[in-house]
Enzyme design. Structure first.
Site, short mmCIF file in Angstrom:
data_model
loop_
_atom_site.label_atom_id
_atom_site.label_comp_id
_atom_site.label_asym_id
_atom_site.label_seq_id
_atom_site.Cartn_x
_atom_site.Cartn_y
_atom_site.Cartn_z
N GLY A 1 0.79 -1.22 0.00
CA GLY A 1 0.00 0.00 0.00
C GLY A 1 0.82 1.27 0.00
CG ASP A 2 4.37 3.78 1.83
OD1 ASP A 2 4.27 4.64 0.94
OD2 ASP A 2 5.09 3.91 2.84
CB VAL A 3 7.43 2.64 -1.29
CG1 VAL A 3 6.88 3.88 -1.96
CG2 VAL A 3 7.90 2.93 0.13
N GLY B 1 17.37 2.54 23.59
CA GLY B 1 17.50 1.24 22.95
C GLY B 1 18.30 1.34 21.66
N GLY C 1 17.68 4.74 19.65
CA GLY C 1 18.27 5.90 20.33
C GLY C 1 19.78 5.88 20.31
CD GLU D 1 21.44 1.38 14.85
OE1 GLU D 1 21.81 0.20 14.78
OE2 GLU D 1 20.61 1.88 14.05
CG HIS E 1 17.75 -10.25 10.91
ND1 HIS E 1 17.99 -8.94 11.27
CD2 HIS E 1 18.03 -10.99 12.01
CE1 HIS E 1 18.41 -8.90 12.51
NE2 HIS E 1 18.44 -10.14 13.00
CG HIS F 1 46.86 -15.59 12.92
ND1 HIS F 1 46.46 -14.97 14.08
CD2 HIS F 1 48.17 -15.24 12.71
CE1 HIS F 1 47.47 -14.28 14.56
NE2 HIS F 1 48.53 -14.42 13.76
#
Length: 577
Positions: A125-127, A271, A274, A276, A420, A547
């Site tokens: 309904g949007d994108v 959380g 906030g 990020e 995900h 390594h």
């Protein structure tokens, strides 16, 4: 000469194969099969066979081979098999699978459905791309990429340690905003093109459920499907008393447009969202004030990781905070007056303080977008807006009964509000509707916060693991390793970090892994895959890692765990999520 081959099978009759041509009908009889006949075209794709349609229900299935499918004699074949004796035609639908919502979850389900041979449509309904691509994961990572580069260029001590000299770093706000917008557009187009290329029908309009296996698209189009998946996602949650104007009081939807970089911004909620945005804003020069209702910042993280993250991500930066308070009223800036925020004590509800800032970002979580879906038409009542489902994502009605052929995935069901996770749930549903029972283990799904450094986690936190251990009667142990002992991290001059393993010493079961440090979001997947596959520590500690790489942080973590030898205790039951 044209000919056809007809195969009919009944559990009560013998197998009959008839090959017809213009001159004769040649029956061939075989003994009744000892188990159901499996008509599978091994190793051949639908396209290679010219398979134009595939429909099945619980009683019958039918394959049609298009005229483009060729065999040695260039004959055209029609193959039909029925498990019903009454000859009644199967119920027909417009699609095998209809998905309401074209975000990451719906997209993942659609691609897997096509791979499984289902005729699939998706409603948007949007994108295309939903929240993640357009207003979430994707554009935020573009902004965080900028903030990461800025931090590197602004860190004189770090640069000098590497022998580098860089002049003062600056940025173009509109250029940064364009980078985020262009990335979202690119990923959105990629998702759209991938579905179109595979034959998924994209239906534009708001989807409303009219009844069992029936959905209205837009104002008048009605579509039917054998199975339906609700994948409508979520929207920013704004608590009562907060007035959002989209300019000075904003949600993450507005912040990702980066229309301004305020000198001082309050962020309500500490959380993932906030944290990020605090990383972005402080890198671009803003001062940040966190407002958190609980008594500590980052309440959703493992406490030990949260304390370390606070020491690195908050204390050295231009960030202060108020914990244990609610923002009961936020008024946008107007007529030359700043944004005002009224705070009360979270426990006593007594007035605590009033802040005046240039802007406020509301990062108090997300709410399911399920209003107007027509769930009342199938007797389904939401719970705080979430669609109730069982462990197989099957929708549950108001009477506690499963709604046949209806599923809900992603943020709309509230099990795990990650893009995900929505995709994994969608794939799980497709597995089920194509005949393979599948239950997703949500404790194996990783999560990440893309700050600098990053935070990642999978499974239980230490308090959750201790609670589970006490309830079920087993012991847990903790192993830790530092990034300071990793050669690659030290070469990058990024030794600040910690990896933490929570496990059962009696059987080697991995209960949780938490990482704070360079590329933590990439490192977590070895642990998440181990949990998903049931791999025990005594086995994974034998794996070889290149390594010098950051992956050796996990290698050392697993090797440091102490598991009792020659014990084969059963793996504990997963927690229902």
């Amino acid at each position: 000469m044209q000919s056809s081959l007809s195969i009919s099978v009944s559990p009560h009759t013998s197998l009959t194969v008839q090959r017809s041509n213009r001159n004769a009908l040649e029956p061939l009889a075989f003994a009744p099969p000892s188990k159901p006949l499996n008509l599978r075209f091994c190793g051949l794709t639908r396209e290679a066979l010219g398979l134009s349609s595939l429909r099945r229900n619980s009683d019958s299935f039918r394959f049609r081979l298009s005229s483009s499918a060729r065999v040695r004699r260039a004959d055209k074949f029609f193959v039909s098999a029925s498990l019903s004796d009454n000859g009644s035609p199967p119920k027909t639908f417009d699609y095998d699978l209809l998905i309401v919502g074209a975000g990451v979850g719906g997209h993942g389900a659609a691609l897997h459905a096509v791979e499984k041979g289902l005729k699939t449509a998706i409603i948007e309904g949007d994108v295309v791309g939903g929240t993640c691509v357009n207003r979430g994961c994707v554009p935020s990572k573009a902004l965080l990429a900028v903030s990461g580069r800025m931090r590197e260029l602004q860190n004189d001590h770090h640069l000098k340690a590497l022998g580098l000299q860089v002049s003062a770093a600056g940025y173009d706000r509109q250029g940064v905003a364009d980078h985020a917008n262009n990335l979202a557009s690119k990923i959105r187009n990629n998702l759209t093109n991938s579905m179109k290329a595979l034959g998924v029908d994209i239906l534009t309009g708001f989807g409303t459920i009219l009844g069992p296996q029936k959905v209205k698209v837009g104002s008048d189009k009605v579509v039917t499907a054998k199975d339906i998946i609700i994948a409508t996602g979520s929207i920013p949650f704004v608590p009562k008393g907060i007035e959002v104007d989209g300019k000075t009081v904003i949600t993450s939807d507005h912040a990702l447009k980066l229309e301004s970089v305020p000198d001082w911004i309050a962020i309500v909620g500490s959380g993932y969202i906030g944290l990020e945005f605090s990383d972005v804003y402080t890198a671009l020069g803003s001062e940040v004030t966190f407002i958190e209702a609980l008594d500590q910042l980052m309440p959703g993280f493992d406490p030990e990781i949260g304390k370390l993250a606070q020491r690195v991500l908050i204390n050295p930066r231009k960030i202060d905070y108020h914990t244990g308070v609610f923002a009961t009223k936020i008024t946008p800036a107007k007529d030359g007056k700043p944004v005002t925020i009224e705070l009360i004590d979270a426990k006593t509800k007594e007035p605590k303080d009033t802040l005046e800032v240039d802007a406020a970002l509301i990062a108090t979580g997300r709410a399911p977008f399920t209003h107007g879906l027509g769930l009342e038409n199938i007797n389904v009542a939401t719970q705080r807006g979430f669609v109730p489902v069982d462990e197989r994502m099957r929708v549950i009605d108001s009477n506690g009964n499963l709604v046949p052929h209806l599923y809900c995935i992603g943020d709309a069901n509230g099990k795990m509000m990650l893009a995900h996770a929505a995709s994994a749930q969608g794939i799980s549903v497709v597995e089920q509707v194509t005949g393979r029972d599948h239950v997703l283990n949500h404790l194996s799904i990783p999560a990440a916060c893309f700050t600098h450094p990053e935070i990642s986690m999978v499974g239980l936190t230490e308090p959750q693991a201790r609670e589970k251990a006490e309830k079920e009667g087993f012991e847990i142990s903790i192993a830790k390793t530092s990034f300071k002992a990793n050669t690659k991290a030290l070469a990058e001059n990024e030794g600040e970090g910690l990896a933490k393993l929570i496990y059962r010493p009696d059987n080697g079961e991995i209960l949780g892994v938490h990482i704070f440090g360079l590329h933590a979001a990439d490192l977590i997947h070895e642990a998440s895959n181990a949990i998903a596959l049931g791999t025990r520590i005594q086995d994974i500690k034998l794996a070889v890692h290149a390594h010098p790489t950051l992956s050796e942080v996990l290698d050392e973590l697993f090797k440091s765990a102490k598991v009792k030898a020659h014990v084969s205790a059963p793996v504990s039951e997963p927690i229902a999520v």
